[in-house]
Design a protein around this motif. Structure first.
Motif, short mmCIF file in Angstrom:
data_model
loop_
_atom_site.label_atom_id
_atom_site.label_comp_id
_atom_site.label_asym_id
_atom_site.label_seq_id
_atom_site.Cartn_x
_atom_site.Cartn_y
_atom_site.Cartn_z
N ALA A 65 95.42 10.83 49.24
CA ALA A 65 94.48 10.25 50.21
C ALA A 65 93.16 11.03 50.21
O ALA A 65 92.08 10.44 50.24
CB ALA A 65 95.11 10.26 51.60
N GLU A 66 93.25 12.38 50.18
CA GLU A 66 92.04 13.20 50.13
C GLU A 66 91.28 12.97 48.83
O GLU A 66 90.04 12.88 48.83
CB GLU A 66 92.40 14.68 50.25
CG GLU A 66 92.89 15.11 51.61
CD GLU A 66 93.27 16.58 51.62
OE1 GLU A 66 92.51 17.37 52.21
OE2 GLU A 66 94.30 16.93 51.02
N ALA A 67 92.01 12.86 47.72
CA ALA A 67 91.37 12.66 46.42
C ALA A 67 90.61 11.34 46.38
O ALA A 67 89.47 11.28 45.91
CB ALA A 67 92.42 12.69 45.31
N VAL A 68 91.22 10.28 46.90
CA VAL A 68 90.55 8.97 46.92
C VAL A 68 89.34 9.01 47.83
O VAL A 68 88.28 8.45 47.51
CB VAL A 68 91.54 7.87 47.37
CG1 VAL A 68 90.82 6.55 47.60
CG2 VAL A 68 92.64 7.70 46.32
N ALA A 69 89.45 9.70 48.97
CA ALA A 69 88.32 9.81 49.90
C ALA A 69 87.16 10.57 49.27
O ALA A 69 85.99 10.29 49.56
CB ALA A 69 88.78 10.50 51.19
N GLN A 70 87.46 11.53 48.39
CA GLN A 70 86.42 12.31 47.72
C GLN A 70 85.88 11.62 46.47
O GLN A 70 84.99 12.15 45.81
CB GLN A 70 86.97 13.69 47.33
CG GLN A 70 87.36 14.55 48.52
CD GLN A 70 88.07 15.82 48.09
OE1 GLN A 70 88.19 16.12 46.90
NE2 GLN A 70 88.55 16.59 49.05
N GLY A 71 86.43 10.47 46.14
CA GLY A 71 85.97 9.76 44.96
C GLY A 71 86.86 9.91 43.76
O GLY A 71 86.57 9.37 42.69
N GLY A 72 87.95 10.65 43.89
CA GLY A 72 88.91 10.79 42.80
C GLY A 72 88.35 11.51 41.58
O GLY A 72 87.97 10.89 40.60
N LYS A 73 88.27 12.85 41.64
CA LYS A 73 87.73 13.62 40.53
C LYS A 73 88.77 13.76 39.42
O LYS A 73 89.97 13.90 39.69
CB LYS A 73 87.30 15.00 41.00
CG LYS A 73 86.18 14.97 42.04
CD LYS A 73 85.83 16.36 42.50
CE LYS A 73 84.74 16.32 43.57
NZ LYS A 73 84.42 17.68 44.06
N ALA A 74 88.30 13.71 38.18
CA ALA A 74 89.21 13.82 37.03
C ALA A 74 89.93 15.16 37.04
O ALA A 74 89.35 16.19 37.37
CB ALA A 74 88.43 13.66 35.73
N PHE A 75 91.22 15.11 36.70
CA PHE A 75 92.10 16.28 36.54
C PHE A 75 92.54 16.90 37.86
O PHE A 75 93.17 17.97 37.86
CB PHE A 75 91.47 17.35 35.65
CG PHE A 75 90.99 16.84 34.33
CD1 PHE A 75 91.86 16.22 33.46
CD2 PHE A 75 89.67 16.97 33.96
CE1 PHE A 75 91.43 15.74 32.24
CE2 PHE A 75 89.22 16.50 32.74
CZ PHE A 75 90.10 15.88 31.88
N GLN A 76 92.24 16.28 39.00
CA GLN A 76 92.72 16.82 40.26
C GLN A 76 94.24 16.79 40.30
O GLN A 76 94.87 15.85 39.82
CB GLN A 76 92.17 16.01 41.44
CG GLN A 76 90.73 16.35 41.81
CD GLN A 76 90.26 15.57 43.02
OE1 GLN A 76 90.44 14.36 43.08
NE2 GLN A 76 89.64 16.24 43.99
N LEU A 77 94.82 17.83 40.91
CA LEU A 77 96.26 17.85 41.17
C LEU A 77 96.49 17.25 42.54
O LEU A 77 95.91 17.72 43.53
CB LEU A 77 96.79 19.28 41.10
CG LEU A 77 96.77 19.94 39.71
CD1 LEU A 77 97.23 21.39 39.81
CD2 LEU A 77 97.64 19.17 38.73
N VAL A 78 97.32 16.21 42.59
CA VAL A 78 97.49 15.49 43.86
C VAL A 78 98.97 15.30 44.16
O VAL A 78 99.81 15.23 43.27
CB VAL A 78 96.79 14.11 43.82
CG1 VAL A 78 95.30 14.25 43.59
CG2 VAL A 78 97.41 13.21 42.75
#
Length: 242
Positions: A65-78
């Protein structure tokens, strides 16, 4: 006397024409070498940025949810939270691992943020092209996934990139927009990968140092060509001035 001067000037014209042709050719070659050197250096910088981004995003784990809110950065661990694996499976063809040809297995999953494609892992290909092996571990949920973006594919033949088989779909390339249309759903613009640890060899096809070596090679070739051109022009003008 006038005849001698006319004859001398006529003899010089072909030499001047050859010199002009030589200069134009060498300028074009040197410009091409410099352009290739710059391109290789830019590719090295792009690859380094990619590696740095991978290392940076590996430092912390956040929720999907945080990753999508931030725009989904490449290689993020979620962490996906509640995740439900749905029925459709996809086998991505011609994926080589340790010299063996196989498939990357993908599953469709439902998250609170929407439907997403999950890479479950790699499996070897069967000798029978019509037979797709079922995953040994099944579609198990992992605690942490790596968020990855897929490059926009170039479809050589839009009618043959996807095959419908009894076990699921077999694709020649990963086209999220095409898969969303095939399934009649909306897909998140990235995939979640269960393989969270990726070596530099898997991440980039050619190392940064190799791009830099090619850039230096083209630059040195341009310098040599420039030096040779200057030397040749000096000799030619020296002969004409005699």
């Amino acid at each position: 006397m006038n005849i001698t001067k006319l004859s001398s000037s006529m003899n010089k014209k072909p030499v001047s024409y050859r010199l002009l042709s030589f200069v134009l050719l060498m300028v074009a070659l040197i410009a091409l070498m410099l352009k290739l050197s710059l391109w290789q250096w830019q590719r090295a910088e792009q690859k380094q940025v990619l590696l740095d981004q991978y290392q940076q995003q590996s430092q912390q784990i956040i929720s999907l949810a945080e990753a999508v809110a931030q725009g989904g950065k490449a290689f993020q661990l979620v962490t996906p939270g509640e995740l439900k694996v749905l029925g459709p499976r996809l086998w991505l063809d011609n994926q080589i691992q340790q010299g063996r040809v196989g498939y990357d297995l993908y599953s469709l999953a439902q998250t609170a943020q929407g439907k997403v494609l999950i890479r479950q892992g790699w499996q070897p290909a069967s000798y029978d092209r019509q037979q797709l092996l079922w995953p040994v571990e099944g579609d198990q949920q992992a605690e942490v996934y790596r968020l990855r973006y897929i490059s926009l594919p170039i479809l050589a033949n839009s009618q043959q990139w996807l095959e419908v088989l009894p076990q699921g779909l077999r694709a020649q390339q990963l086209n999220l927009a095409g898969l969303a249309q095939q399934w009649g759903i909306h897909l998140l613009p990235f995939i979640l990968d269960r393989q969270i640890d990726t070596s530099p060899q898997q991440l980039i096809a050619m190392p940064v140092q190799k791009h830099q070596a090619y850039a230096l090679q083209w630059l040195l070739m341009a310098v040599v060509a420039c030096g040779f051109s200057i030397y040749f022009l000096k000799r030619s003008y020296g002969k004409e001035s005699r």
